[in-house]
Enzyme design. Structure first.
Site, PDB file in Angstrom:
ATOM      1  N   ASP A  34      20.359-115.448  18.745  1.00 31.79           N
ATOM      2  CA  ASP A  34      21.450-116.785  18.721  1.00 31.79           C
ATOM      3  C   ASP A  34      21.617-117.220  17.419  1.00 31.79           C
ATOM      4  O   ASP A  34      22.252-118.196  17.288  1.00 31.79           O
ATOM      5  CB  ASP A  34      20.923-117.814  19.806  1.00 31.79           C
ATOM      6  CG  ASP A  34      19.511-118.241  19.524  1.00 31.79           C
ATOM      7  OD1 ASP A  34      18.893-118.054  18.355  1.00 31.79           O
ATOM      8  OD2 ASP A  34      19.098-118.877  20.457  1.00 31.79           O
ATOM      9  N   ASP A 146      11.304-112.856  25.338  1.00 32.83           N
ATOM     10  CA  ASP A 146      12.564-112.592  24.845  1.00 32.83           C
ATOM     11  C   ASP A 146      12.765-112.026  23.414  1.00 32.83           C
ATOM     12  O   ASP A 146      12.567-112.504  22.614  1.00 32.83           O
ATOM     13  CB  ASP A 146      13.391-113.938  24.805  1.00 32.83           C
ATOM     14  CG  ASP A 146      15.053-113.783  25.182  1.00 32.83           C
ATOM     15  OD1 ASP A 146      15.221-112.595  25.556  1.00 32.83           O
ATOM     16  OD2 ASP A 146      15.542-114.862  25.018  1.00 32.83           O
TER      17      ASP A 146
END
Length: 241
Positions: A34, A146
């Site tokens: 991100d 993640d």
């Protein structure tokens, strides 16, 4: 070359990891990138006072002791560093970073800790990856890793549009990211190798299961992130790039 030498080259950085103490069990993986400042880059997140490195919009180290706000906060200008992309050590071992949530632990326990993941499903079944916890995922389940992979999807937040001119929802799907290796060709140069890694060493695996155990952080990871816990010895075993 002797068989013993071949075995030694095939297992870099793993020989000294078995002595690592801490969390272990079975877990799950997802993927993301991100571009936001990782949460372990804020002050007072580790027992050593050392933080995960963060970078400017131009991908330069900030060396600000965690003071700069995240680019995912209003007015912030700290981003994820491109050198926190995964890379292959050899055909069966890789290193990288992940947002983490460990059952029964807190962020101050897992920030900058390293975990050896053994993949248990998909095309990477049997391969190993050592990841350092650089971030905490607010939407992760227990024992969830993640994996930080360029092009893996921005998830809840997106600073990649501001930093690199990515599409408004990031590259590819918001969750999951791009779907082919060819899409990596159009990535910023600093992120290409990490993007290719997903389709090469990782075999395009889609959220494989893992078994995991906490281990000493490899020196090669610490050298890139700048973070180490005070009770975590560095594994100095040489790597084969």
């Amino acid at each position: 070359m002797q068989l013993t030498t071949l075995i030694a080259l095939a297992l870099p950085a793993l020989a000294g990891l078995a002595s690592g103490q801490g969390a272990s069990g079975s877990g799950q993986t997802t993927r993301y990138w991100d571009c936001c400042k990782p949460s372990c880059g804020w002050s007072a997140k580790t027992n050593s006072g050392k933080l995960i490195g963060t970078c400017s919009k131009n991908d330069q180290p900030l060396n600000d002791n965690g003071a700069t706000a995240s680019a995912c906060d209003n007015g912030g200008s700290a981003y994820m560093c491109s050198n926190q992309s995964p890379w292959a050590v050899n055909d069966t071992v890789s290193y990288g970073w992940a947002a983490v949530r460990i059952n029964g632990q807190t962020e101050t326990t897992w920030c900058c800790a390293c975990y050896e993941l053994t993949f248990t499903s998909g095309p990477v079944s049997g391969k190993k990856m050592v990841v350092q916890a650089s971030n905490t995922g607010g939407d992760l389940g227990n024992n969830h890793f993640d994996l930080a992979i360029p092009g893996g999807g921005v998830g809840l937040f997106n600073a990649c549009t501001n930093q690199y001119g990515a599409p408004s929802s990031g590259w590819g799907a918001q969750y999951g990211g791009i779907s082919s290796r060819a899409e990596c060709d159009g990535f910023p140069e600093a992120l290409k190798d990490g993007c290719y890694w997903r389709f090469d060493w990782f075999g395009g695996a889609d959220n494989p299961g893992v078994s995991f155990k906490q281990v000493a952080c490899p020196a090669a990871i610490v050298a890139k992130s700048g973070c180490q816990r005070s009770n975590d010895a560095i594994d100095e075993t040489p790597t084969q790039d």
